[in-house]
Design an enzyme around this catalytic site. Structure first.
Site, mmCIF file in Angstrom:
data_model
loop_
_atom_site.group_PDB
_atom_site.id
_atom_site.type_symbol
_atom_site.label_atom_id
_atom_site.label_comp_id
_atom_site.label_asym_id
_atom_site.label_seq_id
_atom_site.Cartn_x
_atom_site.Cartn_y
_atom_site.Cartn_z
ATOM 1 N N LYS A 22 0.844 -1.216 0.000
ATOM 2 C CA LYS A 22 0.000 0.000 0.000
ATOM 3 C C LYS A 22 0.869 1.251 0.000
ATOM 4 O O LYS A 22 0.640 2.188 -0.780
ATOM 5 C CB LYS A 22 -0.906 0.006 1.224
ATOM 6 N N ASN A 23 1.886 1.280 0.854
ATOM 7 C CA ASN A 23 2.640 2.522 1.015
ATOM 8 C C ASN A 23 3.615 2.787 -0.121
ATOM 9 O O ASN A 23 4.088 3.907 -0.284
ATOM 10 C CB ASN A 23 3.337 2.544 2.380
ATOM 11 N N ARG A 93 -3.557 10.047 4.438
ATOM 12 C CA ARG A 93 -2.257 10.658 4.678
ATOM 13 C C ARG A 93 -1.553 10.950 3.359
ATOM 14 O O ARG A 93 -0.935 11.978 3.173
ATOM 15 C CB ARG A 93 -1.425 9.673 5.518
ATOM 16 N N CYS A 117 -4.343 8.111 9.703
ATOM 17 C CA CYS A 117 -4.540 7.552 11.046
ATOM 18 C C CYS A 117 -4.014 8.532 12.095
ATOM 19 O O CYS A 117 -2.968 9.137 11.930
ATOM 20 C CB CYS A 117 -3.785 6.227 11.177
ATOM 21 N N ARG A 122 1.367 14.564 13.421
ATOM 22 C CA ARG A 122 1.976 14.048 12.181
ATOM 23 C C ARG A 122 2.328 15.250 11.335
ATOM 24 O O ARG A 122 1.695 15.594 10.370
ATOM 25 C CB ARG A 122 1.021 13.065 11.490
ATOM 26 N N ILE A 124 4.344 17.976 8.912
ATOM 27 C CA ILE A 124 4.886 17.841 7.550
ATOM 28 C C ILE A 124 5.986 18.880 7.322
ATOM 29 O O ILE A 124 6.318 19.214 6.179
ATOM 30 C CB ILE A 124 3.785 17.966 6.465
ATOM 31 N N ASP A 125 6.567 19.345 8.435
ATOM 32 C CA ASP A 125 7.598 20.390 8.310
ATOM 33 C C ASP A 125 8.782 19.967 7.455
ATOM 34 O O ASP A 125 9.359 20.789 6.726
ATOM 35 C CB ASP A 125 8.084 20.822 9.696
ATOM 36 N N GLN A 126 9.139 18.678 7.481
ATOM 37 C CA GLN A 126 10.284 18.234 6.677
ATOM 38 C C GLN A 126 9.955 18.233 5.177
ATOM 39 O O GLN A 126 10.831 18.487 4.342
ATOM 40 C CB GLN A 126 10.740 16.829 7.118
ATOM 41 N N ASP A 305 4.708 0.009 12.016
ATOM 42 C CA ASP A 305 3.410 -0.491 11.535
ATOM 43 C C ASP A 305 3.155 -1.933 11.962
ATOM 44 O O ASP A 305 2.064 -2.452 11.707
ATOM 45 C CB ASP A 305 3.317 -0.389 10.012
ATOM 46 N N ILE A 327 8.703 6.040 16.907
ATOM 47 C CA ILE A 327 8.400 6.799 15.694
ATOM 48 C C ILE A 327 7.233 7.768 15.916
ATOM 49 O O ILE A 327 7.316 8.940 15.566
ATOM 50 C CB ILE A 327 8.053 5.835 14.517
ATOM 51 N N ARG A 397 -8.694 0.252 4.915
ATOM 52 C CA ARG A 397 -7.819 1.210 4.217
ATOM 53 C C ARG A 397 -6.570 0.512 3.706
ATOM 54 O O ARG A 397 -5.952 0.945 2.759
ATOM 55 C CB ARG A 397 -7.374 2.320 5.173
HETATM 56 C C1 EPZ Z 1 4.471 6.572 6.501
HETATM 57 O O1 EPZ Z 1 3.832 7.621 7.199
HETATM 58 C C2 EPZ Z 1 3.442 5.465 6.407
HETATM 59 N N1 EPZ Z 1 2.277 5.958 5.672
HETATM 60 C C3 EPZ Z 1 3.022 5.015 7.801
HETATM 61 O O2 EPZ Z 1 2.203 3.872 7.642
HETATM 62 C C4 EPZ Z 1 4.262 4.559 8.574
HETATM 63 O O3 EPZ Z 1 3.866 4.287 9.910
HETATM 64 C C5 EPZ Z 1 5.303 5.677 8.573
HETATM 65 O O4 EPZ Z 1 5.606 6.056 7.221
HETATM 66 C C6 EPZ Z 1 6.599 5.239 9.235
HETATM 67 O O5 EPZ Z 1 7.101 4.111 8.586
HETATM 68 C C7 EPZ Z 1 2.347 5.999 4.315
HETATM 69 O O6 EPZ Z 1 3.349 5.637 3.725
HETATM 70 C C8 EPZ Z 1 1.114 6.476 3.612
HETATM 71 P P1 EPZ Z 1 6.979 9.575 8.631
HETATM 72 P P2 EPZ Z 1 4.546 9.063 7.248
HETATM 73 O O7 EPZ Z 1 6.987 10.838 7.862
HETATM 74 O O8 EPZ Z 1 5.252 9.312 5.978
HETATM 75 C C9 EPZ Z 1 7.374 12.771 12.119
HETATM 76 C C10 EPZ Z 1 0.289 2.590 7.773
HETATM 77 O O9 EPZ Z 1 -0.096 1.946 8.757
HETATM 78 N N2 EPZ Z 1 7.472 13.758 11.028
HETATM 79 O O10 EPZ Z 1 8.081 8.592 8.436
HETATM 80 O O11 EPZ Z 1 3.556 10.047 7.727
HETATM 81 C C11 EPZ Z 1 6.015 12.118 12.217
HETATM 82 O O12 EPZ Z 1 5.152 12.893 13.021
HETATM 83 C C12 EPZ Z 1 0.810 3.983 7.972
HETATM 84 O O13 EPZ Z 1 0.353 2.139 6.610
HETATM 85 C C13 EPZ Z 1 7.767 15.081 11.325
HETATM 86 O O14 EPZ Z 1 7.948 15.441 12.482
HETATM 87 O O15 EPZ Z 1 5.607 8.808 8.410
HETATM 88 C C14 EPZ Z 1 6.331 10.791 12.843
HETATM 89 O O16 EPZ Z 1 6.403 10.951 14.254
HETATM 90 C C15 EPZ Z 1 0.585 4.478 9.400
HETATM 91 N N3 EPZ Z 1 7.854 15.980 10.315
HETATM 92 C C16 EPZ Z 1 7.717 10.448 12.300
HETATM 93 O O17 EPZ Z 1 8.265 11.684 11.834
HETATM 94 C C17 EPZ Z 1 7.638 15.625 9.000
HETATM 95 O O18 EPZ Z 1 7.740 16.495 8.113
HETATM 96 C C18 EPZ Z 1 7.738 9.483 11.144
HETATM 97 O O19 EPZ Z 1 6.842 9.962 10.179
HETATM 98 C C19 EPZ Z 1 7.344 14.277 8.714
HETATM 99 C C20 EPZ Z 1 7.274 13.357 9.741
#
Ligand code: EPZ
Length: 430
Positions: A22-23, A93, A117, A122, A124-126, A305, A327, A397
């Site tokens: 999915k991802n 997301r 979720c 969550r 998106i600053d990065q 996950d 995470i 989902r």
């Molecule tokens: C992806 O989410 C996946 N979703 C998530 O899977 C998965 O849990 C996650 O990666 C970690 O592997 C999709 O791919 C659609 P991150 P994502 O950016 O991209 C923080 C599922 O069950 N962060 O790696 O949102 C964030 O808050 C879903 O399939 C920032 O602070 O995850 C989190 O604490 C759930 N600033 C951590 O980093 C940012 O700009 C990791 O988030 C981005 C993220």
């Protein structure tokens, strides 16, 4: 109201085929609009998130045609609107992947702030930091992220934290920027590598995906491709955990064992037998499982996950286990639901202290999010008596044909649409 009903206590035995990731699919489907030629994507999982994303792509003019349940033909040439305002897209997301794709191709994008979720903040600053580093003007107005640039120029970007989404989004925005981009502290998940391979099959020039430094040389345009998505690491891990928690014997087929190494290692640690072949992993659990310690980490560490599925399995093991979620800052909400089934789990900050109990008993519970919902299904399949799970829309989902695949493994389980259906199921199972 749709619910899953199940009567636990049956060891799950047999074979299960894993679908596309999915991802990876969400990133690849979004990236497919970056060329004006036709792209064919195979092994797309037929789940709510991918279908919502494809609807949103169609809403801005892309042609999206399913030639069979898991194969999609996409053409971005007709895109005539760079404002994604589809009402459903706000719920997922991955809506933000359209930011990177549209910005990378058209130098303009307006996309709702992402849903998805609720696992805590969550941010998106990065993502925004990466877009700005490439020369885009990025602002948030009325719940939308607006990103635009006269041109995008390659840059050296250091991610402040490892982020799957930000790595993917910045990669898409950079593939047609002028010059070289380096992404440091990049995420290494299999789906990041899958997207890089997909973009390279369209003529992009990306090196280093799967390491923490990704190097991109911008190209002028991308061309057509045919591409098959990798198997879903988390769907596979969920069925592996189903074998462990029900003391079953499941052959999980159509997987990449390397992507499952951390999960296999933990299952061996708690007493499961694992047999690996080229594209399958067999999990056998015959006795009560041992306790262990788990900390979720970016790939290749133990996947966040898989944290709920691991916790519910350890809830039935002997002794005290510790699960630390590094995470997300709020990914233990399901523990309250699990307590209704007799689990003994105490959450302190981002750590769960699990005292193994002899059994779970069936109860009515609600799925708080996608993976926690899947974990509650696993708990119900191991529990004594009837479990009914609400809010299964979260589970659907990300899991294609979840009840069907579990029933094929011997689960007494039905998706019920009404109290009448539920009563029928109760009568049937006795
Ligand atoms: C992806 O989410 C996946 N979703 C998530 O899977 C998965 O849990 C996650 O990666 C970690 O592997 C999709 O791919 C659609 P991150 P994502 O950016 O991209 C923080 C599922 O069950 N962060 O790696 O949102 C964030 O808050 C879903 O399939 C920032 O602070 O995850 C989190 O604490 C759930 N600033 C951590 O980093 C940012 O700009 C990791 O988030 C981005 C993220």
């Amino acid at each position: 109201m749709e619910q899953y009903a199940m009567k636990g206590g049956v060891p799950l035995v047999g074979e299960v085929e894993i679908g596309g990731a999915k991802n990876a699919a969400l990133a690849i489907l979004a990236a497919a609009i970056m060329t004006d030629e036709t792209v064919v994507v195979e092994n797309v999982p037929d789940v709510r998130d991918t279908n919502v994303l494809m609807k949103a792509m169609e809403s801005v003019g892309a042609t999206v045609v399913k030639t069979d349940r898991h194969t999609v033909k996409i053409n971005g040439y007709q895109i005539d609107n760079l404002v994604i305002d589809d009402e459903h897209i706000k719920k997922i997301r991955a809506s933000y992947y359209l930011l990177g794709a549209l910005l990378g191709k058209y130098k303009h994008a307006e996309v709702p702030l992402p849903g998805g979720c609720n696992l805590g903040t969550r941010a998106i600053d990065q993502h925004l930091k990466g877009f700005r580093a490439l020369g885009a003007d990025v602002r948030v107005e009325h719940g939308f992220v607006i990103a635009e640039a006269n041109k995008l120029k390659g840059n050296h970007i250091f991610m402040d934290k490892v982020s799957v989404g930000a790595t993917i989004n910045v990669m898409m925005a950079a593939v047609m920027a002028e010059g070289k981009t380096v992404i440091e502290n990049a995420a290494k998940e299999p789906h990041v590598v899958d997207l890089a391979n997909f973009l390279n099959s369209m003529g992009a020039n990306i090196k280093g995906a799967g390491t923490d430094v990704i190097r991109i040389n911008g190209v002028n345009r991308l061309h057509k491709t045919e591409y098959a998505i990798i198997p879903d690491q988390i769907e596979a891990g969920t069925y592996m955990m189903a074998a462990a928690i029900t003391k079953g014997d499941i052959m999980v087929k159509n997987v990449i064992p390397k992507h499952l190494e951390c999960i296999s290692a933990k299952l061996i640690e708690i007493g499961c037998e694992i047999e690996e072949s080229d594209d399958a992993v067999r999990v056998v659990a015959s006795k009560r499982l041992n306790n262990t310690q788990v900390k979720t980490l970016p790939y290749p560490g133990f996947p966040t996950d898989m944290q709920p599925q691991m916790t519910v399995t350890l809830g039935l093991s002997s002794g005290i286990s510790i699960v630390t979620e590094s995470i997300f800052d709020n990914r233990f909400k399901y523990v309250d639901e699990l307590a209704r089934m007799g689990a003994d789990v105490k959450v302190e900050g981002n750590t769960a202290i699990i005292s193994g109990v002899n059994k779970y008993t069936g109860a009515s519970v609600s799925a708080p999010d996608l993976r926690a919902g899947a974990a509650l299904v696993l708990a119900g399949l191991a529990a004594e008596g009837l479990t009914v799970i609400d809010d299964i829309k979260y589970i659907e989902r990300g899991y294609e044909d979840f009840p069907e695949k579990l029933k094929h493994l011997g689960a007494h389980m039905e998706k019920v649409e009404s109290d009448k259906d539920l009563r029928k199921f109760e009568m049937k199972i006795g």
